[in-house]
Design a protein around this motif. Sequence first.
Motif, PDB file in Angstrom:
ATOM      1  N   SER A 185       0.824  -1.209   0.000  1.00 10.05           N
ATOM      2  CA  SER A 185       0.000   0.000   0.000  1.00 10.05           C
ATOM      3  C   SER A 185       0.855   1.255   0.000  1.00 10.05           C
ATOM      4  O   SER A 185       0.535   2.244  -0.684  1.00 10.05           O
ATOM      5  N   LEU A 186       1.937   1.248   0.760  1.00 13.79           N
ATOM      6  CA  LEU A 186       2.847   2.397   0.759  1.00 13.79           C
ATOM      7  C   LEU A 186       3.429   2.617  -0.624  1.00 13.79           C
ATOM      8  O   LEU A 186       3.479   3.753  -1.115  1.00 13.79           O
ATOM      9  N   TYR A 187       3.860   1.555  -1.250  1.00 12.15           N
ATOM     10  CA  TYR A 187       4.457   1.698  -2.583  1.00 12.15           C
ATOM     11  C   TYR A 187       3.427   2.162  -3.611  1.00 12.15           C
ATOM     12  O   TYR A 187       3.699   3.051  -4.431  1.00 12.15           O
ATOM     13  N   VAL A 188       2.238   1.583  -3.558  1.00 10.30           N
ATOM     14  CA  VAL A 188       1.205   1.899  -4.551  1.00 10.30           C
ATOM     15  C   VAL A 188       0.688   3.325  -4.395  1.00 10.30           C
ATOM     16  O   VAL A 188       0.480   4.045  -5.382  1.00 10.30           O
ATOM     17  N   THR A 189       0.471   3.768  -3.155  1.00 10.51           N
ATOM     18  CA  THR A 189      -0.127   5.090  -2.927  1.00 10.51           C
ATOM     19  C   THR A 189       0.883   6.223  -2.977  1.00 10.51           C
ATOM     20  O   THR A 189       0.497   7.384  -3.092  1.00 10.51           O
ATOM     21  N   ARG A 190       2.175   5.911  -2.876  1.00 10.72           N
ATOM     22  CA  ARG A 190       3.193   6.960  -2.852  1.00 10.72           C
ATOM     23  C   ARG A 190       4.169   6.861  -4.008  1.00 10.72           C
ATOM     24  O   ARG A 190       5.267   7.415  -3.965  1.00 10.72           O
ATOM     25  N   TYR A 206      -5.440  -5.817   2.184  1.00  5.46           N
ATOM     26  CA  TYR A 206      -4.856  -4.781   1.321  1.00  5.46           C
ATOM     27  C   TYR A 206      -5.860  -3.689   0.967  1.00  5.46           C
ATOM     28  O   TYR A 206      -5.530  -2.499   1.006  1.00  5.46           O
ATOM     29  N   MET A 207      -7.079  -4.053   0.606  1.00  2.00           N
ATOM     30  CA  MET A 207      -8.061  -3.054   0.172  1.00  2.00           C
ATOM     31  C   MET A 207      -8.346  -2.028   1.260  1.00  2.00           C
ATOM     32  O   MET A 207      -8.439  -0.824   1.000  1.00  2.00           O
ATOM     33  N   LEU A 208      -8.495  -2.482   2.491  1.00  2.00           N
ATOM     34  CA  LEU A 208      -8.782  -1.558   3.586  1.00  2.00           C
ATOM     35  C   LEU A 208      -7.570  -0.685   3.917  1.00  2.00           C
ATOM     36  O   LEU A 208      -7.704   0.524   4.140  1.00  2.00           O
ATOM     37  N   ILE A 209      -6.397  -1.272   3.942  1.00  2.00           N
ATOM     38  CA  ILE A 209      -5.193  -0.515   4.294  1.00  2.00           C
ATOM     39  C   ILE A 209      -4.821   0.452   3.175  1.00  2.00           C
ATOM     40  O   ILE A 209      -4.476   1.610   3.430  1.00  2.00           O
ATOM     41  N   GLU A 210      -4.919  -0.006   1.934  1.00  2.00           N
ATOM     42  CA  GLU A 210      -4.598   0.874   0.803  1.00  2.00           C
ATOM     43  C   GLU A 210      -5.551   2.063   0.742  1.00  2.00           C
ATOM     44  O   GLU A 210      -5.134   3.196   0.489  1.00  2.00           O
ATOM     45  N   SER A 211      -6.831   1.818   0.992  1.00  2.00           N
ATOM     46  CA  SER A 211      -7.814   2.906   0.989  1.00  2.00           C
ATOM     47  C   SER A 211      -7.501   3.926   2.081  1.00  2.00           C
ATOM     48  O   SER A 211      -7.615   5.140   1.868  1.00  2.00           O
ATOM     49  N   THR A 212      -7.081   3.452   3.253  1.00  2.00           N
ATOM     50  CA  THR A 212      -6.735   4.360   4.352  1.00  2.00           C
ATOM     51  C   THR A 212      -5.517   5.205   4.005  1.00  2.00           C
ATOM     52  O   THR A 212      -5.511   6.425   4.213  1.00  2.00           O
ATOM     53  N   PHE A 213      -4.486   4.580   3.440  1.00  2.00           N
ATOM     54  CA  PHE A 213      -3.289   5.325   3.057  1.00  2.00           C
ATOM     55  C   PHE A 213      -3.589   6.349   1.957  1.00  2.00           C
ATOM     56  O   PHE A 213      -3.075   7.464   1.968  1.00  2.00           O
ATOM     57  N   ARG A 214      -4.438   5.943   1.004  1.00  2.00           N
ATOM     58  CA  ARG A 214      -4.727   6.821  -0.130  1.00  2.00           C
ATOM     59  C   ARG A 214      -5.510   8.062   0.300  1.00  2.00           C
ATOM     60  O   ARG A 214      -5.332   9.141  -0.260  1.00  2.00           O
ATOM     61  N   ASN A 215      -6.366   7.945   1.301  1.00  2.00           N
ATOM     62  CA  ASN A 215      -7.197   9.060   1.739  1.00  2.00           C
ATOM     63  C   ASN A 215      -6.633   9.794   2.953  1.00  2.00           C
ATOM     64  O   ASN A 215      -7.320  10.600   3.568  1.00  2.00           O
ATOM     65  N   MET A 216      -5.402   9.539   3.271  1.00  2.00           N
ATOM     66  CA  MET A 216      -4.797  10.129   4.462  1.00  2.00           C
ATOM     67  C   MET A 216      -4.463  11.604   4.238  1.00  2.00           C
ATOM     68  O   MET A 216      -4.151  12.035   3.129  1.00  2.00           O
ATOM     69  N   ASN A 217      -4.529  12.386   5.321  1.00  2.00           N
ATOM     70  CA  ASN A 217      -4.182  13.798   5.276  1.00  2.00           C
ATOM     71  C   ASN A 217      -2.671  13.940   5.168  1.00  2.00           C
ATOM     72  O   ASN A 217      -1.933  13.714   6.119  1.00  2.00           O
ATOM     73  N   ALA A 218      -2.195  14.335   3.980  1.00  2.00           N
ATOM     74  CA  ALA A 218      -0.747  14.414   3.740  1.00  2.00           C
ATOM     75  C   ALA A 218      -0.087  15.571   4.473  1.00  2.00           C
ATOM     76  O   ALA A 218       1.132  15.563   4.662  1.00  2.00           O
ATOM     77  N   ASN A 219      -0.877  16.575   4.884  1.00  2.00           N
ATOM     78  CA  ASN A 219      -0.282  17.741   5.549  1.00  2.00           C
ATOM     79  C   ASN A 219       0.494  17.357   6.809  1.00  2.00           C
ATOM     80  O   ASN A 219       1.521  17.956   7.130  1.00  2.00           O
ATOM     81  N   LEU A 278      -1.966   7.022  12.141  1.00  2.00           N
ATOM     82  CA  LEU A 278      -3.174   7.541  11.497  1.00  2.00           C
ATOM     83  C   LEU A 278      -3.928   6.434  10.753  1.00  2.00           C
ATOM     84  O   LEU A 278      -5.146   6.502  10.604  1.00  2.00           O
ATOM     85  N   ALA A 279      -3.186   5.446  10.296  1.00  2.00           N
ATOM     86  CA  ALA A 279      -3.815   4.362   9.527  1.00  2.00           C
ATOM     87  C   ALA A 279      -4.247   3.202  10.403  1.00  2.00           C
ATOM     88  O   ALA A 279      -4.689   2.171   9.881  1.00  2.00           O
ATOM     89  N   LYS A 280      -4.153   3.348  11.720  1.00  2.00           N
ATOM     90  CA  LYS A 280      -4.399   2.202  12.594  1.00  2.00           C
ATOM     91  C   LYS A 280      -5.809   1.649  12.458  1.00  2.00           C
ATOM     92  O   LYS A 280      -6.017   0.435  12.583  1.00  2.00           O
ATOM     93  N   SER A 281      -6.786   2.513  12.191  1.00  2.00           N
ATOM     94  CA  SER A 281      -8.157   2.018  12.059  1.00  2.00           C
ATOM     95  C   SER A 281      -8.285   1.064  10.880  1.00  2.00           C
ATOM     96  O   SER A 281      -8.834  -0.030  10.999  1.00  2.00           O
ATOM     97  N   GLY A 282      -7.758   1.480   9.711  1.00  2.00           N
ATOM     98  CA  GLY A 282      -7.812   0.614   8.538  1.00  2.00           C
ATOM     99  C   GLY A 282      -7.005  -0.652   8.731  1.00  2.00           C
ATOM    100  O   GLY A 282      -7.414  -1.735   8.290  1.00  2.00           O
ATOM    101  N   ILE A 283      -5.861  -0.539   9.406  1.00  2.00           N
ATOM    102  CA  ILE A 283      -5.021  -1.712   9.663  1.00  2.00           C
ATOM    103  C   ILE A 283      -5.734  -2.693  10.582  1.00  2.00           C
ATOM    104  O   ILE A 283      -5.745  -3.906  10.340  1.00  2.00           O
ATOM    105  N   ILE A 284      -6.356  -2.172  11.641  1.00  2.00           N
ATOM    106  CA  ILE A 284      -7.069  -3.048  12.588  1.00  2.00           C
ATOM    107  C   ILE A 284      -8.253  -3.725  11.906  1.00  2.00           C
ATOM    108  O   ILE A 284      -8.476  -4.929  12.059  1.00  2.00           O
ATOM    109  N   LYS A 285      -9.024  -2.946  11.128  1.00  2.00           N
ATOM    110  CA  LYS A 285     -10.172  -3.529  10.439  1.00  2.00           C
ATOM    111  C   LYS A 285      -9.731  -4.618   9.465  1.00  2.00           C
ATOM    112  O   LYS A 285     -10.336  -5.695   9.393  1.00  2.00           O
ATOM    113  N   GLY A 286      -8.662  -4.337   8.709  1.00  3.64           N
ATOM    114  CA  GLY A 286      -8.159  -5.328   7.781  1.00  3.64           C
ATOM    115  C   GLY A 286      -7.690  -6.586   8.493  1.00  3.64           C
ATOM    116  O   GLY A 286      -7.973  -7.699   8.058  1.00  3.64           O
ATOM    117  N   ALA A 287      -6.982  -6.396   9.614  1.00  2.68           N
ATOM    118  CA  ALA A 287      -6.481  -7.540  10.374  1.00  2.68           C
ATOM    119  C   ALA A 287      -7.624  -8.391  10.914  1.00  2.68           C
ATOM    120  O   ALA A 287      -7.577  -9.629  10.869  1.00  2.68           O
TER     121      ALA A 287
END
Length: 560
Positions: A101-106, A177-190, A213-222
């Motif tokens: 997810s880090l590689y794909v979103t960044r 992956y879908m949940l974590i990638e979605s969280t990373f993609r919609n994260m506040n970059a500021n 910041l991504a812990k919610s998506g990570i926990i849900k995915g897990a």
Amino acid sequence: MESVQPSNVQQKPSPGTWRRFWAEPWFAILTIILALAILLFIVAPVFAVLLKSFGLGTGSFTFEYYTKFFQESYYLNALYNSVMSSLITTFVVVMLSVAVSLYVTRSNNFLAKSYKGIALLPLVAPPFIFSLALIILFGRSGVVTNFFGDLFGPEFSIYGFWGVVLAQIIGYFPIGYMLIESTFRNMNANLEYAAQDLGANQWKTLGGITLPLAKSGIIKGALLVFVMALADFSNPLIIGGGESFLASEAYLLVVGQQNLEQAAVLGVFLILPSLIIFIFQTYILKDSDIATISGDSGIANVPLSKPVKALVGTISTIFSAFVLLMFVMVVLGAFVKIIGINNTFTLDHFNNQTGWGSLYNSLLVSLISALLAAGLGILQGFLFARKVIPGKKMLEFLTLFGLAVPGTVMGIGYVLIFNGPPFFLTGTVLLLVLNMTFRKIGVGLEAAISKMHQIDMSMEEASNDLGAGPYKTFFKVIVPLLTPAFVAGFVYAFMTAMVSISSVVFLISPGTNLVAVYILNLAEQGKVGLASAMSFIMIVIVLMCLALLKFIERRTGVRI
């Protein structure tokens, strides 16, 4: 599929709730019918399994079967293997999902776009397909085993606990992956940019800002991966090498020994974690990711530094290559006589009338089930979002819970309810359709509720003011607006119904066999060529559905 959450639209009950509920009688009658259907086809099977585990239906209430479970090391070993394999699978899937997810979103290159597509490929096949691919590669006569025989040694075997874990990691990777990638993609970059401006390197930023910041998506995915791995029964049957696991043992107790009571006990140990995790995810995590996204979340994500990009890029490349290799092995196995032994091209594996008959049954059952699941889900979503319904929150919970119930439990429950008076439906196409419909109805409900929140009520009010009335407004205004949600729900339900196996395997008969179950039986018998051929056909069909679903999401904004 995104995490399951009930809608936030919930009107408080009042003394006039029932009066307002019956103000539009046809909608009230439809709501009651849907509620009864949910109770019969989702709730009742779960309770039937619970009651059967205590011996009810055989004459008396007893703890005998639970006592037997805890006294026999065989069942305790099944519990241990299931829990440990699920924990290991979940940990590895989360680690891989974070890296990919880090590689794909960044990253904004061809490889990143390719890896995003490859990461979703396991969705188009039943999880046990990867057990088949692993056997083709590393089995006793596998391609790699034969080629590097001296390297692996005579003691090497892909069969057993670690073979199951490896197959589960690949099969359930897209869920995390879908949940974590979605969280990373919609994260506040500021926040990440601010951390770097204050002198933090990217490793520190990832550990102190990005991952928290991504812990919610990570926990849900897990949580979702853990539940699905725990309920997996097909991989242990194919590649388990005789190791006992809860779901596979429950299946063998039903079909091999007709011991429904002991199978029900194993089903209880499958459903308890699912229920706890579903409640935790629905009511505790549902609003925990609000701080992750803000009005500035569309700002481009922070580019990866060279060391970080090298690490996550390498992990993504190796994993993506391995996933592709799994599919290549299945495809090659379909077009050669005996892969790794006799690689002569052949189409003989496709000349299988039983397989084509099973494929036809699957297409028919999946089509009808998807139409019903999407249609009923859309209707239910409209009623939940717009109408006053007593007990709405509970009914919505029960509907969505159908997505969380392990298929093995649902299959055993259907056998208990529909294999005797007043229902004699076991072995019929109708029961297969009902099972798949109510296991997938939550998908249509989610799509409808999401779309209803985007529809301004003023459109319905204007229609009513012009004299259309509630029913005409529903058909003339609401239904056209919900069409994209219906189509998206239909495609997703069809796609997942085609690869479903854990519940329907209990309900088929010789005349109603489904292709996923047929492939499982071929794989168990070691008929790799025939299994690969039917798997290839199924993958092509489901892959087209996945492409259509992504097209619908891009055109309509409706996400499943």
